[in-house]
Design a protein around this motif. Sequence first.
Motif, PDB file in Angstrom:
ATOM      1  N   LEU A  76      43.809  40.261  45.022  1.00  0.00           N
ATOM      2  CA  LEU A  76      44.388  41.733  44.468  1.00  0.00           C
ATOM      3  C   LEU A  76      45.324  41.342  43.535  1.00  0.00           C
ATOM      4  CD1 LEU A  76      43.274  43.745  47.375  1.00  0.00           C
ATOM      5  CD2 LEU A  76      42.206  43.932  45.375  1.00  0.00           C
ATOM      6  N   PRO A  77      45.372  42.107  42.306  1.00  0.00           N
ATOM      7  CA  PRO A  77      46.696  42.085  41.715  1.00  0.00           C
ATOM      8  C   PRO A  77      47.783  42.740  42.441  1.00  0.00           C
ATOM      9  CG  PRO A  77      44.886  43.724  40.551  1.00  0.00           C
ATOM     10  CD  PRO A  77      44.429  42.789  41.527  1.00  0.00           C
ATOM     11  N   ASP A  78      49.076  42.287  42.085  1.00  0.00           N
ATOM     12  CA  ASP A  78      50.301  43.101  42.707  1.00  0.00           C
ATOM     13  C   ASP A  78      50.379  44.359  42.406  1.00  0.00           C
ATOM     14  OD1 ASP A  78      51.650  42.517  40.585  1.00  0.00           O
ATOM     15  OD2 ASP A  78      52.445  40.586  41.654  1.00  0.00           O
ATOM     16  N   LEU A 293      41.639  41.727  35.933  1.00  0.00           N
ATOM     17  CA  LEU A 293      42.618  41.524  37.102  1.00  0.00           C
ATOM     18  C   LEU A 293      41.876  41.770  38.473  1.00  0.00           C
ATOM     19  CD1 LEU A 293      45.383  43.799  35.605  1.00  0.00           C
ATOM     20  CD2 LEU A 293      45.349  41.304  35.737  1.00  0.00           C
ATOM     21  N   PHE A 294      40.918  42.718  38.752  1.00  0.00           N
ATOM     22  CA  PHE A 294      40.442  42.727  39.826  1.00  0.00           C
ATOM     23  C   PHE A 294      39.246  41.864  40.089  1.00  0.00           C
ATOM     24  CE2 PHE A 294      42.966  46.513  39.764  1.00  0.00           C
ATOM     25  CZ  PHE A 294      43.329  46.619  41.134  1.00  0.00           C
ATOM     26  N   GLY A 306      34.591  40.862  35.360  1.00  0.00           N
ATOM     27  CA  GLY A 306      35.914  40.249  34.552  1.00  0.00           C
ATOM     28  C   GLY A 306      35.562  38.798  34.606  1.00  0.00           C
ATOM     29  N   VAL A 307      35.125  38.247  35.804  1.00  0.00           N
ATOM     30  CA  VAL A 307      34.983  37.003  35.946  1.00  0.00           C
ATOM     31  C   VAL A 307      33.620  36.659  36.619  1.00  0.00           C
ATOM     32  CG1 VAL A 307      37.175  35.902  35.781  1.00  0.00           C
ATOM     33  CG2 VAL A 307      36.497  36.903  38.036  1.00  0.00           C
ATOM     34  N   TRP A 308      32.738  35.598  36.305  1.00  0.00           N
ATOM     35  CA  TRP A 308      31.671  35.589  37.013  1.00  0.00           C
ATOM     36  C   TRP A 308      31.214  34.052  37.044  1.00  0.00           C
ATOM     37  CZ3 TRP A 308      32.542  37.558  32.125  1.00  0.00           C
ATOM     38  CH2 TRP A 308      32.019  36.854  31.046  1.00  0.00           C
ATOM     39  N   ASN A 309      30.280  33.651  37.678  1.00  0.00           N
ATOM     40  CA  ASN A 309      29.877  32.400  37.697  1.00  0.00           C
ATOM     41  C   ASN A 309      29.447  31.792  36.064  1.00  0.00           C
ATOM     42  OD1 ASN A 309      28.886  33.617  40.300  1.00  0.00           O
ATOM     43  ND2 ASN A 309      29.213  31.207  40.782  1.00  0.00           N
TER      44      ASN A 309
END
Length: 345
Positions: A76-78, A293-294, A306-309
């Motif tokens: 998790l982002p701060d 970010l999440f 936001g990101v994935w394989n």
Amino acid sequence: MQIERRRLMVLLNALYDQGVKSIPVAHPCADIGELVRIELEDDGLATVRFSQGTLTYQDNRETIPAKHGESAYDDLPDAQTYTRAMVASGHVDLANIDDVIAFADRHGYADLEAGHEPVVIGLDANIMSWRLPERLGIDAEVGDTDDRGRRPTNGYALATGVKEELDWHYNHYNTHELTSAFGDEFERLDSQPAGANREGLLGLYEYRRLRTHRTADVIECDRGDDAIVSAYRRFNEESRKTALLLSNDRGFVERGIAAGIPSQHIEYPVDIPRTATGSWTEATELLYYLAVLFGVITLPKVTLYGVWNGKDGRHWQHEQLDIDCRSPKVEPPLERDLAILEATN
């Protein structure tokens, strides 16, 4: 289905056409839950209700290690990064916005016809990710102009030491703890950047975007504040340009001032307001930052990754997100509108 950052308006239009005008944006884990709620209005404006301010989000994040372990917490982002995303989207002002604008007014708007040195911006690693010059109206291409048509700045001076500081290289290679903590959506984060590394990649690709799409001088130097500030001092002495430094690090700014370089501290607010009104475009900026970010965020009828394989450098370069349509009514108009935009690009 992948969608570029600049095309995210298509997603809002598709939801709006389905009668979804109130959009809760949530993290899949119930212990984090709803982050913001976007209320789409008919006149192109959107009210953003921050379901969790900075302090509330920080409290909720601090419950994660005991319940789900350190890996989940680290993903998790701060709270500071959470605030930076809200500022970058245009919904929240810097705490010292007046000082920053006064700094740009004092040192910018070079009169090149009168022989003044061009003014360029140097960004520290801690603010590279957030496209602040555009947000503040001081970018060389799209910044605000004065009554003589001059931009506040004339380009960028990019230190290679800053780029190296953004190269964090930390990926997920075992998502078991994440899926147990946050849900099955996080299976798709295998071999993808983890936690703060996603902010670092935002910065790396912003560095490359500025280098490609803006007038930019590249300053070779080592990483570390001393090496970077020394390189900017030599640049100002030898290049016939004046670099202005922006940083969220007071120590970096003090080093810059001591070296004779115009330098300005960027100060973020301690907390964020309960609501803010912006444009639909600013709402899409917020969605982009939160998704990256999440890693995963949920909206009504769709899940944004936001990101994935399989996300690679080209996806990062084109600022793409992946959409999983949970509603069969949303996917066809999304595919149609994206295809039309692609054909007319």
